[in-house]
Design a protein around this motif. Structure first.
Motif, PDB file in Angstrom:
ATOM      1  N   PHE A  45      87.264  43.644   9.558  1.00 62.11           N
ATOM      2  CA  PHE A  45      88.233  44.703   9.866  1.00 62.11           C
ATOM      3  C   PHE A  45      89.648  44.248   9.500  1.00 62.11           C
ATOM      4  N   VAL A  46      89.955  42.970   9.813  1.00 57.29           N
ATOM      5  CA  VAL A  46      91.277  42.417   9.505  1.00 57.29           C
ATOM      6  C   VAL A  46      91.433  42.194   8.007  1.00 57.29           C
ATOM      7  N   SER A  47      90.344  41.732   7.376  1.00 63.02           N
ATOM      8  CA  SER A  47      90.379  41.435   5.939  1.00 63.02           C
ATOM      9  C   SER A  47      89.198  42.132   5.254  1.00 63.02           C
ATOM     10  N   PRO A  48      89.349  43.392   4.880  1.00 61.08           N
ATOM     11  CA  PRO A  48      88.257  44.153   4.253  1.00 61.08           C
ATOM     12  C   PRO A  48      87.676  43.401   3.043  1.00 61.08           C
ATOM     13  N   GLY A  49      86.354  43.405   2.958  1.00 62.77           N
ATOM     14  CA  GLY A  49      85.686  42.689   1.879  1.00 62.77           C
ATOM     15  C   GLY A  49      85.210  41.310   2.280  1.00 62.77           C
ATOM     16  N   PHE A  50      85.470  40.948   3.544  1.00 62.50           N
ATOM     17  CA  PHE A  50      85.063  39.623   4.028  1.00 62.50           C
ATOM     18  C   PHE A  50      83.540  39.471   4.002  1.00 62.50           C
ATOM     19  N   LEU A  51      82.825  40.561   4.296  1.00 63.08           N
ATOM     20  CA  LEU A  51      81.370  40.487   4.383  1.00 63.08           C
ATOM     21  C   LEU A  51      80.670  40.869   3.074  1.00 63.08           C
ATOM     22  N   THR A  52      81.301  40.553   1.956  1.00 61.71           N
ATOM     23  CA  THR A  52      80.635  40.747   0.668  1.00 61.71           C
ATOM     24  C   THR A  52      79.577  39.661   0.478  1.00 61.71           C
ATOM     25  N   LEU A  53      78.665  39.886  -0.454  1.00 61.26           N
ATOM     26  CA  LEU A  53      77.566  38.938  -0.693  1.00 61.26           C
ATOM     27  C   LEU A  53      78.093  37.550  -1.063  1.00 61.26           C
ATOM     28  N   ASN A  54      79.104  37.510  -1.923  1.00 56.85           N
ATOM     29  CA  ASN A  54      79.676  36.224  -2.343  1.00 56.85           C
ATOM     30  C   ASN A  54      80.295  35.473  -1.176  1.00 56.85           C
ATOM     31  N   HIS A  55      80.996  36.236  -0.321  1.00 58.32           N
ATOM     32  CA  HIS A  55      81.672  35.589   0.813  1.00 58.32           C
ATOM     33  C   HIS A  55      80.655  35.105   1.841  1.00 58.32           C
ATOM     34  N   ILE A  56      79.604  35.886   2.062  1.00 55.25           N
ATOM     35  CA  ILE A  56      78.557  35.469   3.004  1.00 55.25           C
ATOM     36  C   ILE A  56      77.899  34.184   2.510  1.00 55.25           C
ATOM     37  N   CYS A  57      77.655  34.100   1.194  1.00 60.93           N
ATOM     38  CA  CYS A  57      77.084  32.881   0.601  1.00 60.93           C
ATOM     39  C   CYS A  57      78.008  31.696   0.835  1.00 60.93           C
ATOM     40  N   SER A  58      79.314  31.919   0.674  1.00 60.33           N
ATOM     41  CA  SER A  58      80.304  30.854   0.883  1.00 60.33           C
ATOM     42  C   SER A  58      80.331  30.402   2.340  1.00 60.33           C
ATOM     43  N   ILE A  59      80.253  31.363   3.266  1.00 62.20           N
ATOM     44  CA  ILE A  59      80.259  31.033   4.702  1.00 62.20           C
ATOM     45  C   ILE A  59      79.026  30.215   5.063  1.00 62.20           C
ATOM     46  N   LEU A  60      77.860  30.641   4.547  1.00 66.97           N
ATOM     47  CA  LEU A  60      76.618  29.909   4.825  1.00 66.97           C
ATOM     48  C   LEU A  60      76.682  28.480   4.282  1.00 66.97           C
ATOM     49  N   LYS A  61      77.309  28.327   3.116  1.00 69.71           N
ATOM     50  CA  LYS A  61      77.442  26.999   2.524  1.00 69.71           C
ATOM     51  C   LYS A  61      78.325  26.110   3.405  1.00 69.71           C
ATOM     52  N   GLN A  62      79.458  26.651   3.863  1.00 72.95           N
ATOM     53  CA  GLN A  62      80.349  25.896   4.749  1.00 72.95           C
ATOM     54  C   GLN A  62      79.649  25.556   6.063  1.00 72.95           C
ATOM     55  N   ALA A  63      78.877  26.520   6.569  1.00 68.71           N
ATOM     56  CA  ALA A  63      78.173  26.310   7.840  1.00 68.71           C
ATOM     57  C   ALA A  63      77.104  25.235   7.726  1.00 68.71           C
ATOM     58  N   SER A  64      76.528  25.083   6.538  1.00 66.69           N
ATOM     59  CA  SER A  64      75.428  24.131   6.372  1.00 66.69           C
ATOM     60  C   SER A  64      75.861  22.690   6.644  1.00 66.69           C
ATOM     61  N   PHE A  65      77.078  22.330   6.259  1.00 64.73           N
ATOM     62  CA  PHE A  65      77.549  20.949   6.461  1.00 64.73           C
ATOM     63  C   PHE A  65      77.710  20.640   7.954  1.00 64.73           C
ATOM     64  N   LEU A  66      78.343  21.570   8.673  1.00 63.05           N
ATOM     65  CA  LEU A  66      78.474  21.407  10.127  1.00 63.05           C
ATOM     66  C   LEU A  66      77.114  21.534  10.791  1.00 63.05           C
ATOM     67  N   GLY A  67      76.286  22.445  10.275  1.00 64.91           N
ATOM     68  CA  GLY A  67      74.959  22.663  10.856  1.00 64.91           C
ATOM     69  C   GLY A  67      74.082  21.430  10.812  1.00 64.91           C
ATOM     70  N   LEU A  68      74.173  20.665   9.724  1.00 65.20           N
ATOM     71  CA  LEU A  68      73.391  19.433   9.618  1.00 65.20           C
ATOM     72  C   LEU A  68      73.823  18.418  10.672  1.00 65.20           C
ATOM     73  N   VAL A  69      75.129  18.280  10.856  1.00 64.23           N
ATOM     74  CA  VAL A  69      75.651  17.379  11.893  1.00 64.23           C
ATOM     75  C   VAL A  69      75.171  17.838  13.270  1.00 64.23           C
TER      76      VAL A  69
END
Length: 332
Positions: A45-69
């Motif tokens: 809502f604050v930043s329209p387009g945040f939930l695009t496919l590319n951005h979701i892929c980027s978020i999941l990638k960032q989450a994976s590093f913390l997720g492993l820890v």
């Protein structure tokens, strides 16, 4: 025939009684996932387009590093401990692997094996300190972390060199099914293994039992020594693996790599519903906790919040979320 009907009725009654109990246990986890979804929608809502496919892929990638820890942090907190060496194990693995690889694909495997060795060594030191020397987990892991940070600094003289190979960069950043990066796939596979370990195996039940009452676990025949050493080794290997994969993501190494992962991982685990004193919880909730931590950081970045203010806001939001989670747990 009457005996058969009676047993069927008893089985039905058992299922009816257990279903509400399962629902009560699932509610706190569901609540955390709802918070994660709410945060994602709010950012969009604050930043329209945040939930695009590319951005979701980027978020999941960032989450994976913390997720492993957080895989290791979940196991340790469930057992009644805590790991304050995670981000420093990650840093040393990142710095060493960058120097060994130096952009050459043929050096990727030797670097990985070295990283594995770093994780195993750090885990054994932590586990041995907790079990044999009876040093509180907070103290021994903090001390180990300080040593690892010092080794990282000495190894690169404060200026990390080297960079990722094409193979490692491709492994981390390649897309699968248009949404999952290589790092995300590795996290998903290891997350599934962690969930199965905790919910379907004797080892998982032993970890919960040790976190509930270590002394009683000894008398009940649980191999507390092997279990303790095992979970600390797994935790350090996961942190080292995260540092190795982060090299493929950033392309090179920095002394600030992994900074803040100790607190972020602990917050993600506790927000996900695992008791900070051990004995109850699991990795399913931690996954949502990881998502929340990544989304909070994304929200503050979208709002262009200064770093100092970001730390204050991040800490405050974590406190609010922790209070909300524990309020839900008390209402059960």
């Amino acid at each position: 025939a009457q005996c058969g009907q009676r047993s069927e009725v008893l089985n039905m009654n058992k299922h009816l009684k257990s279903d509400p109990l399962r629902l009560k246990k699932a509610l706190p986890i569901l609540f955390v996932y709802l918070v994660m979804v709410f945060l994602a929608v709010a950012i969009n809502f604050v930043s329209p387009g945040f939930l695009t496919l590319n951005h979701i892929c980027s978020i999941l990638k960032q989450a994976s590093f913390l997720g492993l820890v957080c895989i290791g942090q979940t196991l340790i907190i469930l057992s009644g401990g805590i790991d304050l060496s995670a981000e420093y194990t990650l840093l040393l693995a990142n710095v060493v692997s960058a120097a060994i690889i130096s952009g050459k694909s043929e050096n990727t495997l030797p670097a990985f094996l070295t990283v594995l060795g770093i994780g195993i060594a750090a885990g054994l030191i932590n586990g041995a300190g907790v079990y044999f020397l009876k040093i509180p987990a907070m103290i021994i892991t903090l001390a180990t972390g300080m040593v690892l940070y010092g080794l990282s600094y000495i190894y690169c003289n404060g200026a990390p060199g080297g960079y990722a190979s094409d193979i490692l960069s491709s492994l981390v950043n390649s897309r699968f099914l248009s949404i999952f990066s290589g790092a995300s796939v590795i996290w998903i596979v290891l997350s599934a293994l962690c969930i199965v370990l905790l919910s379907r195996t004797t080892v998982g039940r032993s970890i919960h039992a040790i976190g509930t009452n270590r002394t009683a676990s000894v008398y009940s025949g649980i191999n507390v020594c092997l279990t303790t050493l095992g979970i600390y080794v797994i935790a350090s290997v996961m942190a080292a693996l995260s540092g190795f994969l982060l090299l493929g993501y950033t392309g090179t190494s920095y002394m600030s790599t992994g900074s803040g992962y100790n607190m972020d991982s602990i917050a993600a685990v506790v927000i996900g519903g695992t008791s900070i004193v051990g004995g109850s919880g699991g990795y399913i909730g931690t996954i949502a906790g990881v998502g929340i931590m990544i989304l909070i950081n994304s929200l503050l970045t979208v709002l262009n919040v200064p770093e100092a203010v970001k730390q204050i806001v991040q800490g405050s939001l974590i406190i609010v979320l922790l209070l909300a989670v524990y309020k839900r747990k008390k209402m059960r």
